[in-house]
Design a protein around this motif. Structure first.
Motif, mmCIF file in Angstrom:
data_model
loop_
_atom_site.group_PDB
_atom_site.id
_atom_site.type_symbol
_atom_site.label_atom_id
_atom_site.label_comp_id
_atom_site.label_asym_id
_atom_site.label_seq_id
_atom_site.Cartn_x
_atom_site.Cartn_y
_atom_site.Cartn_z
ATOM 1 N N GLY A 84 -3.909 6.975 -0.276
ATOM 2 C CA GLY A 84 -3.451 5.714 0.309
ATOM 3 C C GLY A 84 -4.055 5.505 1.686
ATOM 4 O O GLY A 84 -5.198 5.874 1.957
ATOM 5 N N GLU A 85 -3.276 4.916 2.594
ATOM 6 C CA GLU A 85 -3.724 4.616 3.953
ATOM 7 C C GLU A 85 -3.705 5.885 4.798
ATOM 8 O O GLU A 85 -2.822 6.099 5.623
ATOM 9 C CB GLU A 85 -2.827 3.538 4.568
ATOM 10 N N HIS A 86 -4.706 6.725 4.596
ATOM 11 C CA HIS A 86 -4.661 8.072 5.157
ATOM 12 C C HIS A 86 -5.248 8.205 6.555
ATOM 13 O O HIS A 86 -4.976 9.178 7.247
ATOM 14 C CB HIS A 86 -5.408 9.034 4.223
ATOM 15 N N ASP A 97 4.800 8.662 10.324
ATOM 16 C CA ASP A 97 5.244 7.781 11.400
ATOM 17 C C ASP A 97 4.054 7.131 12.101
ATOM 18 O O ASP A 97 4.074 5.930 12.403
ATOM 19 C CB ASP A 97 6.092 8.563 12.394
ATOM 20 N N SER A 98 3.001 7.905 12.359
ATOM 21 C CA SER A 98 1.799 7.362 12.991
ATOM 22 C C SER A 98 1.173 6.273 12.122
ATOM 23 O O SER A 98 0.678 5.264 12.632
ATOM 24 C CB SER A 98 0.776 8.482 13.243
ATOM 25 N N THR A 99 1.205 6.479 10.816
ATOM 26 C CA THR A 99 0.649 5.489 9.894
ATOM 27 C C THR A 99 1.492 4.220 9.884
ATOM 28 O O THR A 99 0.964 3.099 9.898
ATOM 29 C CB THR A 99 0.562 6.081 8.473
ATOM 30 N N MET A 100 2.815 4.367 9.890
ATOM 31 C CA MET A 100 3.696 3.194 9.887
ATOM 32 C C MET A 100 3.517 2.353 11.140
ATOM 33 O O MET A 100 3.641 1.131 11.107
ATOM 34 C CB MET A 100 5.161 3.629 9.744
ATOM 35 N N ARG A 101 3.227 3.007 12.266
ATOM 36 C CA ARG A 101 3.047 2.284 13.524
ATOM 37 C C ARG A 101 1.776 1.442 13.516
ATOM 38 O O ARG A 101 1.670 0.462 14.256
ATOM 39 C CB ARG A 101 3.007 3.256 14.701
ATOM 40 N N SER A 102 0.793 1.830 12.697
ATOM 41 C CA SER A 102 -0.502 1.148 12.697
ATOM 42 C C SER A 102 -0.727 0.269 11.479
ATOM 43 O O SER A 102 -1.681 -0.513 11.463
ATOM 44 C CB SER A 102 -1.629 2.192 12.786
ATOM 45 N N ASN A 103 0.108 0.405 10.451
ATOM 46 C CA ASN A 103 -0.126 -0.347 9.218
ATOM 47 C C ASN A 103 1.195 -0.774 8.610
ATOM 48 O O ASN A 103 1.991 0.075 8.184
ATOM 49 C CB ASN A 103 -0.927 0.515 8.231
ATOM 50 N N MET A 133 0.842 -1.198 0.000
ATOM 51 C CA MET A 133 0.000 0.000 0.000
ATOM 52 C C MET A 133 0.875 1.245 0.000
ATOM 53 O O MET A 133 2.068 1.197 -0.256
ATOM 54 C CB MET A 133 -0.940 -0.004 1.198
ATOM 55 N N THR A 134 0.271 2.343 0.418
ATOM 56 C CA THR A 134 0.934 3.642 0.275
ATOM 57 C C THR A 134 0.337 4.621 1.270
ATOM 58 O O THR A 134 -0.822 4.497 1.659
ATOM 59 C CB THR A 134 0.692 4.189 -1.149
ATOM 60 N N TYR A 135 1.128 5.597 1.652
ATOM 61 C CA TYR A 135 0.575 6.787 2.288
ATOM 62 C C TYR A 135 1.395 7.989 1.840
ATOM 63 O O TYR A 135 2.613 8.040 2.033
ATOM 64 C CB TYR A 135 0.588 6.692 3.812
ATOM 65 N N CYS A 136 0.723 8.940 1.217
ATOM 66 C CA CYS A 136 1.354 10.191 0.797
ATOM 67 C C CYS A 136 0.459 11.346 1.233
ATOM 68 O O CYS A 136 -0.767 11.208 1.281
ATOM 69 C CB CYS A 136 1.519 10.253 -0.721
ATOM 70 N N CYS A 137 1.082 12.475 1.538
ATOM 71 C CA CYS A 137 0.303 13.658 1.864
ATOM 72 C C CYS A 137 0.967 14.895 1.281
ATOM 73 O O CYS A 137 2.190 14.932 1.104
ATOM 74 C CB CYS A 137 0.113 13.804 3.376
ATOM 75 N N ALA A 138 0.146 15.877 0.973
ATOM 76 C CA ALA A 138 0.616 17.177 0.494
ATOM 77 C C ALA A 138 -0.047 18.245 1.340
ATOM 78 O O ALA A 138 -1.238 18.147 1.650
ATOM 79 C CB ALA A 138 0.271 17.365 -0.980
ATOM 80 N N ILE A 139 0.721 19.247 1.730
ATOM 81 C CA ILE A 139 0.241 20.295 2.617
ATOM 82 C C ILE A 139 0.483 21.651 1.963
ATOM 83 O O ILE A 139 1.574 21.913 1.450
ATOM 84 C CB ILE A 139 0.966 20.241 3.977
#
Length: 259
Positions: A150-152, A181-187, A1-7
């Protein structure tokens, strides 16, 4: 899977994404999901991707081919506005899905890819767009100045609490790293290395691009500090009425602190 974010904040744009594409017990693979296209002094684009890898690669390849062609109806170099660039990427995505679908014998394979395109064209404000598999797109808003793919869900609460337009670019970057980091800890399907790109307003280029692994000193310090301070804040939450007050120690009357 994936997690990406743009701010998007007043000072510019932040982009961050993991690199994990599979997470089997004995088969962990990585792939770059933060793609940079720069035209110094004129425009800069950062493209984040989540979804079918074949579709993603087809879109990236076509973007680069169009940039090399002297005569094309549209490319990132020719787009007049950021919205036009987002629609262009959406069109490429739809075409790539059709092409990849015609080349595969498995009709059940999900060929959809979702993109976030951000950047700035000279004379226009920086912006970020979510580009859906159907080719349509939406922009961020002042009320929600960030986009995720992704896994947002695991990384969204910190963004909701911290990110506002007036937040500094550096704080936004730290928030993006904590969110990942929070996402990696849960998924387990989201993992390092982490790519981070910083685009200050009117710079028209990526001024900082980092790849951070778990043991990279900066990322390790951020993870450790966030974990410790989060635990400390939890311990300081208001107590229930039925909880006994904390024991201060047995003080003699003459040792008691003055009022």
């Amino acid at each position: 899977m994936t997690y990406c974010c743009a701010i998007k904040v007043n000072d510019g744009l932040i982009f961050a994404g993991d690199t994990r594409t599979s997470a089997g017990v004995d088969d962990v693979r990585t792939y770059n999901k933060v793609h940079v296209f720069e035209f110094p002094g004129d425009r800069v684009f950062v493209l984040l991707s989540a979804g079918n890898l074949a579709t993603t690669q087809a879109v990236i390849a076509q973007i680069r081919r169009d940039l090399d062609e002297p005569i094309v109806p549209m490319s990132l170099r020719l787009a007049r506005y950021m919205y036009d660039a987002a629609e262009y990427v959406g069109m490429l995505s739809v075409n790539a899905q059709k092409t990849v679908s015609s080349q595969t014998q498995y009709s059940s394979v999900d060929l959809r890819t979702t993109f976030i395109l951000g950047g700035q064209i000279q004379g226009e404000e920086p912006s970020i767009y979510m580009i859906y598999p159907e080719g349509n797109c939406i922009a961020s808003s002042p009320e929600t100045p960030f986009l995720q793919i992704g896994e947002h869900k695991y990384g969204k609460p910190i963004l909701d609490r911290v990110i506002k337009p007036e937040v500094s670019l550096e704080d936004a970057a730290r928030c993006a790293l904590v969110s990942i980091d929070s996402t990696m800890r849960s998924n387990i399907s989201v993992g390092p290395p982490i790519d981070l790109a910083v685009v200050p307003k009117d710079a028209l280029q990526v001024t900082h691009k980092l790849r951070l692994d778990i043991d990279t000193p900066l990322f390790a310090r951020i993870r450790d500090a966030w974990g410790r301070q989060l635990a400390a804040s939890f311990r300081n939450l208001p107590k229930f009425d039925w909880e006994a007050p904390p024991v201060q120690g047995n003080l003699l009357d003459d040792e008691a602190p003055a009022a």
